[in-house]
Design an enzyme around this catalytic site. Structure first.
Site, PDB file in Angstrom:
ATOM      1  N   ASN A 346       0.838  -1.197   0.000  1.00  0.00           N
ATOM      2  CA  ASN A 346       0.000   0.000   0.000  1.00  0.00           C
ATOM      3  C   ASN A 346       0.878   1.254   0.000  1.00  0.00           C
ATOM      4  O   ASN A 346       0.798   2.113   0.887  1.00  0.00           O
ATOM      5  CB  ASN A 346      -0.940  -0.005   1.207  1.00  0.00           C
ATOM      6  CG  ASN A 346      -2.215   0.762   0.945  1.00  0.00           C
ATOM      7  OD1 ASN A 346      -2.347   1.437  -0.076  1.00  0.00           O
ATOM      8  ND2 ASN A 346      -3.158   0.691   1.868  1.00  0.00           N
ATOM      9  N   HIS A 377      -8.551   3.453   8.444  1.00  0.00           N
ATOM     10  CA  HIS A 377      -9.000   2.155   7.947  1.00  0.00           C
ATOM     11  C   HIS A 377     -10.447   1.862   8.319  1.00  0.00           C
ATOM     12  O   HIS A 377     -11.145   1.202   7.558  1.00  0.00           O
ATOM     13  CB  HIS A 377      -8.091   1.038   8.464  1.00  0.00           C
ATOM     14  CG  HIS A 377      -6.892   0.805   7.605  1.00  0.00           C
ATOM     15  ND1 HIS A 377      -5.710   1.467   7.793  1.00  0.00           N
ATOM     16  CD2 HIS A 377      -6.699  -0.015   6.531  1.00  0.00           C
ATOM     17  CE1 HIS A 377      -4.828   1.068   6.882  1.00  0.00           C
ATOM     18  NE2 HIS A 377      -5.405   0.171   6.102  1.00  0.00           N
TER      19      HIS A 377
END
Length: 521
Positions: A346, A377
């Site tokens: 990521n 998140h």
């Protein structure tokens, strides 16, 4: 079945319902994949028929935005309006509050709005669903909103001498128009799965320019000296599509063989030797990664097919298309440290966390960065357990690297031994850390950690305490002391380049626009 519990509003269009039933996958996931494949085909058309030489930036902005909103509506129904609301609120803040403090307000509002949507989705609608929910695109939009706000603040409110070299490259000197802002946030290439990119890079792509990437500052001296024809992304797109197909097949065929939930099964814990539990943990977490490889590589291929993501040339003359790539699979699977794994997983989110939080937080930047990452998140408790565990693992890994690694650099054999040990340790530490990320809930996560007697938590705390590492401000002070030597070496290297040794540079850009950016540093 999962397809029976997902609300129609969340799944968007029901046109693909028959396909969803045939392949036994949730409708929203089928919609997502089909939209991404359509976006891939559209990207080729966008590059060929709306090329900057044939179309104005206005037309490219409008088409990219409208297509993005259409795909969002197809996937998520009217929940896609949240994308417009979040972007509209923060644009109003940018205009009304001024450049001095807007970056802070935008961070709070964008992250707060995202958190509100995540909390309502988790605790009101479908707790535990691994579906392509509408908050996924909002996570990427949040990154873009906050990155843009900080870059405008750097370019219009801070003095040049107070900026780092990376901040100087990314700094924005004028306020974006409303169309440019929505195009950046909601274009069809990145609205569903990203990746995040810098505003300057996106505008250069729309307008037909080429920018040097911030990671290759040392080669910007040669940026304006070599200028070649525009490379074709077709080969790299085909390679990335092949990677997507392979990743999807691995995930569909192997994932169910090693379910993560078995790690907390009572019979498995009671009757399986610990070494076998370790091996199973690695295999079960290994088979969860291909779905991320599929989604992120496909998103990267879509951007490349549209002509976005070109990053100069390698030494052998081959074009690089990794400007906004989100992962490097080989480096992930062969990572020999926690940091190397995170640096290649990521990637654009890691850049965002570094630019927005780590580089700017005056106290405990590591802890602050992990906390921000957990908030971004979502609302599942497992995310927070993962990132809190990640803090102690990161501190321990840093302590080991600073204190132990130098003793293994004396010979190739010792270095190989160190790499093998640290590879195994890193892979197990990563798996141990991210189990709550997959299990989501507190109870199952604590049960797993209890079955391991919290061994890695305790071991990492002991290592972090026993092995001293200089605080960050002292390490920076040491770097400042050695800076004159580094500058002398840079001057020597520049002289070598002037004598015709530019071919030794790791990257050669293709446009004279790079000269403008090198002047700002």
């Amino acid at each position: 079945m999962a397809t029976e519990t997902v609300s129609p509003a969340c799944t968007g269009s029901s046109l693909l319902q028959p396909i969803s039933e045939i392949i036994n996958l949730p409708l929203d996931q089928v919609n997502f994949v089909v939209c991404q494949l359509c976006a891939l085909l559209t990207a080729f058309w966008f590059r060929l028929y709306l090329h900057p030489k044939r179309s104005s930036p206005f037309i490219r902005h409008v088409v990219a935005t409208l297509l993005g909103l259409y795909f969002a509506l197809f996937c998520f129904g009217w929940y896609a309006l949240h994308f417009l609301v979040q972007s509209g609120l923060t644009y109003g803040i940018m205009i009304l509050t001024g450049v001095e403090h807007m970056h802070k307000y935008c961070l709070v509002v964008a992250l707060g709005y995202l958190s509100f949507c995540q909390i309502t989705r988790v605790y009101v609608f479908d707790y535990g669903m691994y579906s392509a929910d509408f908050t996924g695109p909002m996570m990427v939009i949040t990154q873009k909103i906050t990155s843009l706000a900080f870059e405008i603040h750097d370019g219009m409110a801070r003095k040049e001498e107070h900026l780092t070299p990376g901040q100087k490259i990314l700094a924005i000197r004028r306020m974006p128009s409303l169309l440019e802002y929505f195009s950046y946030n909601c274009n069809f290439m990145g609205i569903l799965a990203g990746p995040t990119c810098s505003y300057n890079d996106y505008i250069a792509f729309i307008e037909g320019g080429t920018c040097c990437h911030r990671d290759f500052e040392t080669s910007r001296k040669a940026c304006g000296k070599v200028k070649g024809s525009e490379p074709s992304p077709n080969t790299v797109v085909v390679q990335k599509i092949a990677t997507c197909f392979f990743s999807l097949m691995v995930f569909l065929l192997v994932c169910k063989v090693f379910p993560v939930e078995r790690n907390i099964d009572d019979d498995f814990i009671a009757n399986t030797p610990f070494y076998a539990q370790v091996v199973y943990l690695y295999l079960s977490m290994l088979t969860t990664r291909p779905k991320y490889y599929f989604v992120w590589t496909l998103a990267d291929a879509i951007n490349n097919a549209a002509g976005f993501g070109f990053n100069g040339y390698n030494l052998d003359g081959s074009p690089r298309w990794d400007l906004i790539s989100n992962l490097r699979i080989q480096n992930i699977e062969l990572a020999t440290s926690f940091k190397v794994f995170l640096d290649n997983w990521n990637i654009q989110t890691a850049h965002w966390l570094k630019r927005v939080c780590y580089e700017r937080c005056p106290y405990n930047p590591t802890a602050a960065t992990f906390i921000l990452s957990a908030m971004w998140h979502g609302a599942y408790p497992g995310y927070y357990l993962t990132f809190l565990t990640g803090i102690v693992v990161t501190l321990a890994a840093r302590a080991v690297r600073h204190n132990v690694r130098p003793y293994f650099q004396c010979s190739p054999a010792h270095k190989l031994l160190y790499d093998v040990i640290t590879w195994a340790s890193t892979q197990i530490a990563i798996c141990y850390t991210v189990v709550p990320f997959v299990l989501l809930s507190v109870g199952p996560s604590i049960k797993f950690y209890r079955s391991w007697c919290f061994s890695l938590h305790l071991g990492c705390v002991l290592l972090a305490v026993a092995l001293p590492v200089k605080p960050r401000h002292l390490r920076l002070k040491d770097q400042h002391k050695t800076r004159p030597l580094v500058q002398d070496q840079a001057q020597d290297q520049a002289q070598d380049q002037d004598q015709g040794l530019q071919s030794q540079q790791p990257l050669v850009a293709t446009d004279g626009n790079c000269n403008q950016k090198s002047k700002t540093t």
